[in-house]
Structures are given as structure tokens and as C-alpha cells.
Design a protein around this motif. Structure first.
Motif, short mmCIF file in Angstrom:
data_model
loop_
_atom_site.label_atom_id
_atom_site.label_comp_id
_atom_site.label_asym_id
_atom_site.label_seq_id
_atom_site.Cartn_x
_atom_site.Cartn_y
_atom_site.Cartn_z
N ILE A 191 0.84 -1.20 0.00
CA ILE A 191 0.00 0.00 0.00
C ILE A 191 0.87 1.25 0.00
N ALA A 192 1.97 1.22 0.76
CA ALA A 192 2.90 2.36 0.76
C ALA A 192 3.48 2.56 -0.64
N ALA A 193 3.80 1.48 -1.34
CA ALA A 193 4.30 1.58 -2.72
C ALA A 193 3.25 2.18 -3.62
N ARG A 194 2.01 1.72 -3.46
CA ARG A 194 0.91 2.22 -4.29
C ARG A 194 0.71 3.72 -4.12
N ALA B 100 -2.87 -0.43 -9.57
CA ALA B 100 -3.84 -1.52 -9.52
C ALA B 100 -3.18 -2.83 -9.11
N ARG B 101 -1.98 -3.07 -9.67
CA ARG B 101 -1.27 -4.31 -9.35
C ARG B 101 -0.78 -4.32 -7.92
N LEU B 102 -0.27 -3.19 -7.45
CA LEU B 102 0.19 -3.11 -6.07
C LEU B 102 -0.97 -3.28 -5.09
N GLY B 103 -2.11 -2.69 -5.43
CA GLY B 103 -3.28 -2.85 -4.58
C GLY B 103 -3.75 -4.29 -4.52
N THR B 104 -3.65 -4.98 -5.66
CA THR B 104 -4.04 -6.39 -5.68
C THR B 104 -3.10 -7.23 -4.83
N MET B 105 -1.81 -6.92 -4.88
CA MET B 105 -0.86 -7.62 -4.01
C MET B 105 -1.21 -7.42 -2.54
N ALA B 106 -1.49 -6.16 -2.18
CA ALA B 106 -1.82 -5.85 -0.79
C ALA B 106 -3.07 -6.62 -0.36
N ALA B 107 -4.07 -6.64 -1.23
CA ALA B 107 -5.31 -7.33 -0.89
C ALA B 107 -5.10 -8.82 -0.71
N ASN C 231 -10.48 -10.09 5.65
CA ASN C 231 -11.23 -10.07 4.40
C ASN C 231 -11.94 -8.74 4.15
N ARG C 232 -12.45 -8.12 5.20
CA ARG C 232 -13.17 -6.86 5.00
C ARG C 232 -12.21 -5.77 4.52
N ARG C 233 -11.04 -5.70 5.12
CA ARG C 233 -10.05 -4.71 4.67
C ARG C 233 -9.59 -5.04 3.25
N ALA C 234 -9.46 -6.32 2.95
CA ALA C 234 -9.05 -6.71 1.60
C ALA C 234 -10.04 -6.20 0.56
N ILE C 235 -11.32 -6.28 0.88
CA ILE C 235 -12.34 -5.79 -0.05
C ILE C 235 -12.18 -4.30 -0.28
N GLU C 236 -11.90 -3.54 0.78
CA GLU C 236 -11.70 -2.10 0.63
C GLU C 236 -10.52 -1.80 -0.30
N VAL C 237 -9.43 -2.54 -0.11
CA VAL C 237 -8.25 -2.33 -0.96
C VAL C 237 -8.55 -2.75 -2.39
N LEU C 238 -9.30 -3.81 -2.56
CA LEU C 238 -9.66 -4.28 -3.91
C LEU C 238 -10.55 -3.29 -4.64
N GLU C 239 -11.41 -2.59 -3.91
CA GLU C 239 -12.26 -1.58 -4.56
C GLU C 239 -11.39 -0.50 -5.18
N THR C 240 -10.36 -0.06 -4.46
CA THR C 240 -9.44 0.95 -5.02
C THR C 240 -8.68 0.38 -6.21
N ALA C 241 -8.21 -0.86 -6.07
CA ALA C 241 -7.48 -1.50 -7.17
C ALA C 241 -8.37 -1.63 -8.41
N LYS C 242 -9.63 -1.91 -8.17
CA LYS C 242 -10.58 -2.05 -9.28
C LYS C 242 -10.72 -0.73 -10.04
N SER C 243 -10.81 0.37 -9.31
CA SER C 243 -10.90 1.70 -9.95
C SER C 243 -9.62 2.02 -10.73
N ASP C 244 -8.48 1.68 -10.14
CA ASP C 244 -7.21 1.93 -10.82
C ASP C 244 -7.09 1.10 -12.09
N TYR D 289 -15.67 -12.38 -0.16
CA TYR D 289 -17.08 -12.46 0.21
C TYR D 289 -17.48 -13.87 0.64
N VAL D 290 -16.92 -14.88 -0.01
CA VAL D 290 -17.19 -16.25 0.41
C VAL D 290 -16.69 -16.47 1.83
N ALA D 291 -15.48 -15.98 2.11
CA ALA D 291 -14.91 -16.13 3.45
C ALA D 291 -15.75 -15.42 4.49
#
Length: 276
Positions: free
Chosen positions: A104-107, A119-126, A135-148, A169-171
Motif C-alpha cells: 500500500i505504501a508503494a501504491r 492496480a497491481r500493487l493494490g491487488t498484491m496488498a489485498a 477479508n473486510r479490509r481486503a475488499i476495501e483495498v480491492l475496490e481501489t485497485a478495481k478503480s485503478d 465475500y465467500v470467506a
């Protein structure tokens, strides 16, 4: 050692022109696959990043020292690459939260980090957060990665992000949200066999065998030799009362990938199927 998804996204830096397993642990295998599919132009900086990542796979402590030293004198996008390597080193030591923080710091390091790399850095973090169980924090990070990823026009990575969102979401026990994420992944990447496989698995768990059968057939058409697809196809078939189809699917795994973990599972299923 690393998770698959992490290892994959981490091996390459940004595109200057613009995205279940042995030895490498399961958490980072998918990451490695995605990184290898992301072509970049070779540069001196990329060589340093690759060298640092390779060191992380052999000696994560030494790689963290190298990344910290690199970071002290780095400017622009190279700072993000140093932080990426540090995150990869943390992940190889199973320090997942620390890995996520580094990614996230790299992103967020500077405007020199373009949306594709963000987007790739955010996906790594997630993925690190998913492995850590956050999992909930991962979803937040993935939302940003999705926009990027959308901003970068990176549809292939958008689809992978949707698959990661579905996992989260399954988890969390939210199958409806997982289903929506998988539907988005199929729309973004209709030739992605894994999207169809995971969709079929979710439908099967929701007792929608007709949908599961249709989706696993599509997955099989796209990747007929994938043992995971064959294993799931057999499970769906046996639940639908079609033991012969299940037997055929599982026998094909044993024939095609006899040393795989899926073949071992298939053999145990066949033994159960053949018991009186």
C-alpha cells in the motif's frame, strides 16, 4: 515462502508504456501467474527489482535489508519498486500484514506510480490481507485497485480483482456478493476458465446444480485439461446423480495429471464411488 497471487504480481514493475500448489505456498501462486502474464519493457530499474525479488525468495531478511537500502536513495517510481520488494520479502516470511502495508505504501508513494502499477500493487496488498484473514479490509483495498485497473484499461486485472473480491465475500459468508463479483469477472474476461470454475463451485454450494453444470461445462471447454475443473465437474455430476460422468471426470484427472494433488483427491473419490 510466498502465496501464489502475491508472487506473481510482484515480480515486475509498472508498464512504462501504459494484468491450489507445491514449493510456493498456495497464498502466492496466483500472484506469480499474473506477474508472468504482464509484459514490461526491460530496463535497468526492472533488473534491480527482479534481482531483489529473486533474493527475497532465497533470503527474505537480506532482501528486506537490500530494499531498505535501495529506498534511502530511490526517487520516483523506483521508491515504489523498493517498497514492492520489501513487501515481497515480508510475504516470503509470512508477515502478511507487514507485506500489505509495504504494498500500500508503494501504491501511494508518489504520482510517478501510474494507475496500472497502482492496480497491481493494490491487488498484491489485498492478497496479503486475504491470507492474513482480514477479508473486510481486503475488499476495501480491492475496490481501489478495481478503480485503478479500470482507469488503466486493464480489463484482465479487473477480472482477477473480481475473483479476489469473490474469495473475500465467500470467506465472510456473503454468497450473493460473491456471485455478483463472479458475474462481473465472467463479463470482463469471458475466456477466463477460472472465473467459470469458481462460479460453478459457488452455484454447487448454493445447491443450484443446473447452473453449476452449465458453468463447469464452459470452464472445461476453455481449459479441458485443468485438473481442478475435472475434480469439480465430478463433484457436480455425483451430486446430480450421474455417477458415470463423475467417474469419467475423476479418471481423466488421474490419467492427465497423475502426480497432482487433484489426482490424489480424485482417487479417494473414485474409491468412495466404487464402494458397495
Amino acid at each position: 515462502m510466498l502465496s501464489a497471487t502475491l508472487a506473481l504480481l510482484m515480480q515486475v514493475g509498472p508498464n512504462p508504456g501504459a494484468g491450489s500448489i507445491p514449493t510456493v505456498p498456495e497464498e502466492l501462486v496466483e500472484l506469480r501467474r499474473r506477474q508472468q502474464e504482464t509484459a514490461i519493457e526491460p530496463t535497468l530499474t526492472r533488473d534491480r527489482l527482479q534481482s531483489c525479488l529473486a533474493r527475497a525468495e532465497q533470503d527474505s531478511v537480506a532482501a528486506r535489508i537490500e530494499a531498505d537500502s535501495w529506498l534511502r536513495n530511490a526517487v520516483g517510481v523506483t521508491r515504489a519498486e523498493a517498497l514492492q520488494c520489501r513487501g515481497y520479502a515480508f510475504a516470503n516470511s509470512a508477515f502478511w500484514n507487514e507485506a500489505a502495508s509495504s504494498f500500500i505504501a508503494a501504491r501511494d508513494d508518489s504520482e510517478a506510480v501510474d494507475s496500472r502499477y497502482r492496480a497491481r500493487l493494490g491487488t498484491m496488498a489485498a492478497n496479503a490481507l486475504l491470507t492474513a484473514g482480514d477479508n473486510r479490509r481486503a475488499i476495501e483495498v480491492l475496490e481501489t485497485a478495481k478503480s485503478d485497473a479500470a482507469e488503466a484499461g486493464f480489463a484482465a486485472l479487473e477480472a482477477e480483482i473480481e475473483l479476489d473480491r469473490a474469495r473475500a465475500y465467500v470467506a465472510l459468508g456473503e454468497p450473493a456478493s460473491a456471485g455478483a463479483a463472479l458475474a462481473a469477472a465472467r463479463e470482463l474476461a469471458p475466456a477466463n476458465a477460472r472465473a467459470w470454475l469458481l462460479s460453478a463451485t459457488l452455484a454447487r454450494r448454493n445447491n443450484d446444480l443446473a447452473t453449476a453444470q452449465s458453468q463447469i461445462e464452459q470452464a472445461s471447454r476453455l481449459n479441458p485439461t485443468d485438473p481442478e475443473i475435472g475434480l469439480e465437474a465430478g463433484v457436480i455430476a455425483v451430486l446430480a446423480g450421474n455417477d458415470d460422468a463423475a467417474r469419467q471426470s475423476w479418471q481423466s484427472i488421474v490419467a492427465i495429471a497423475p502426480e497432482s494433488s487433484q489426482a490424489k483427491t480424485a482417487k479417494s473419490y473414485l474409491e468412495q464411488l466404487d464402494r458397495p
